[in-house]
Design an enzyme around this catalytic site. Structure first.
Site, mmCIF file in Angstrom:
data_model
loop_
_atom_site.group_PDB
_atom_site.id
_atom_site.type_symbol
_atom_site.label_atom_id
_atom_site.label_comp_id
_atom_site.label_asym_id
_atom_site.label_seq_id
_atom_site.Cartn_x
_atom_site.Cartn_y
_atom_site.Cartn_z
ATOM 1 N N ASN A 1 3.213 -0.681 12.220
ATOM 2 C CA ASN A 1 4.052 -1.795 12.639
ATOM 3 C C ASN A 1 5.358 -1.255 13.230
ATOM 4 O O ASN A 1 6.285 -0.916 12.494
ATOM 5 C CB ASN A 1 4.316 -2.706 11.437
ATOM 6 C CG ASN A 1 5.046 -3.977 11.798
ATOM 7 O OD1 ASN A 1 5.812 -4.025 12.743
ATOM 8 N ND2 ASN A 1 4.808 -5.015 11.013
ATOM 9 N N GLU B 1 -6.519 3.356 0.513
ATOM 10 C CA GLU B 1 -5.561 2.660 -0.329
ATOM 11 C C GLU B 1 -6.209 2.323 -1.659
ATOM 12 O O GLU B 1 -7.253 1.675 -1.706
ATOM 13 C CB GLU B 1 -5.062 1.383 0.358
ATOM 14 C CG GLU B 1 -3.907 0.764 -0.382
ATOM 15 C CD GLU B 1 -3.148 -0.253 0.454
ATOM 16 O OE1 GLU B 1 -2.821 -1.308 -0.108
ATOM 17 O OE2 GLU B 1 -2.893 0.004 1.640
ATOM 18 N N ASP C 1 4.681 0.073 0.217
ATOM 19 C CA ASP C 1 3.706 -0.922 -0.176
ATOM 20 C C ASP C 1 4.488 -2.143 -0.622
ATOM 21 O O ASP C 1 5.477 -2.023 -1.351
ATOM 22 C CB ASP C 1 2.795 -0.427 -1.302
ATOM 23 C CG ASP C 1 1.561 -1.298 -1.429
ATOM 24 O OD1 ASP C 1 0.720 -1.252 -0.512
ATOM 25 O OD2 ASP C 1 1.458 -2.034 -2.429
ATOM 26 N N GLY D 1 4.807 -10.352 8.118
ATOM 27 C CA GLY D 1 4.268 -10.503 6.769
ATOM 28 C C GLY D 1 4.312 -11.938 6.310
ATOM 29 O O GLY D 1 3.963 -12.851 7.056
ATOM 30 N N ARG E 1 14.399 -5.391 1.860
ATOM 31 C CA ARG E 1 14.588 -4.008 2.292
ATOM 32 C C ARG E 1 16.069 -3.661 2.456
ATOM 33 O O ARG E 1 16.534 -2.670 1.923
ATOM 34 C CB ARG E 1 13.814 -3.755 3.588
ATOM 35 C CG ARG E 1 12.310 -3.752 3.387
ATOM 36 C CD ARG E 1 11.576 -3.715 4.734
ATOM 37 N NE ARG E 1 10.147 -3.664 4.574
ATOM 38 C CZ ARG E 1 9.364 -4.724 4.441
ATOM 39 N NH1 ARG E 1 9.883 -5.933 4.440
ATOM 40 N NH2 ARG E 1 8.063 -4.567 4.306
#
Length: 185
Positions: free
Chosen positions: A10, A34, A63, A140, A168
């Site tokens: 991304n 994963e 993640d 997302g 974030r």
């Protein structure tokens, strides 16, 4: 600041990180196995070690997890991508109907690995799920998450609001920035 390759397909995520860190961040898409686990640390440790093996230089992986109070505060967890792909945002909002529980927590776990040193950077943010998805900006699950203290979904916010209420930028990027500034010293 230390150079690191952010493993993501991304480009928008990589640009967002580079802008916040005020440092160019290389990014690369890799196909990684994963782990199927509800433990984000297990997942990112497995991914970061694989990524390092493949490119042989310092890497950073992430993640994301999204848990809903109406599903016991454990699910969908790191499986949110599959819930979105299978159900879509509207059906995810419908899961809360009739439960009286619209609370949610979003969490992110990053891991850095340079072949020797493994570091984790984690954060979480409480919020709620709207009656219906709202907004069309972001990535997302931004259209189905309203951060605590806000009445808009992340997808409805402008850039300044997003920075203030972003998981974030508010919790994890400061940790990463400090670490990358000190790791070579």
């Amino acid at each position: 600041m230390a150079d690191v390759t952010f493993i993501t397909g991304n480009a928008k995520k990589a640009e967002f990180m580079a802008k916040y860190l005020d440092h160019p961040i290389d990014h690369q898409k890799l196909d990684l196995d994963e782990l199927q686990s509800l433990n984000s640390r297990e997942i990112v440790e497995h991914k970061v070690r694989q990524a390092y093996e493949k490119i042989g230089k310092p890497v950073l992986v992430e993640d994301i997890s999204f848990t809903m109070d109406c599903l016991g505060g454990k699910l969908p967890g790191p499986f949110i991508k599959w819930f979105i792909e299978t159900m879509g945002f509207e059906e995810i909002c419908r899961l809360c109907d009739g439960t009286g529980q619209r609370g949610a927590t979003t969490s992110v776990c990053f891991a850095y690995f340079d072949g020797e040193r493994l570091e984790f950077f984690e954060g979480s943010l409480r919020g709620s799920i709207p009656d219906h998805p709202r907004g069309d900006d972001g990535f997302g699950f931004n259209g189905i998450f309203i951060p605590e203290g806000q009445d808009k979904t992340n997808a409805e916010m402008n850039e300044e609001e997003t920075a203030k209420y972003s998981l974030r930028t508010s919790t994890v990027y400061p940790q990463i920035k400090k670490f990358l500034s000190e790791v070579d010293k």
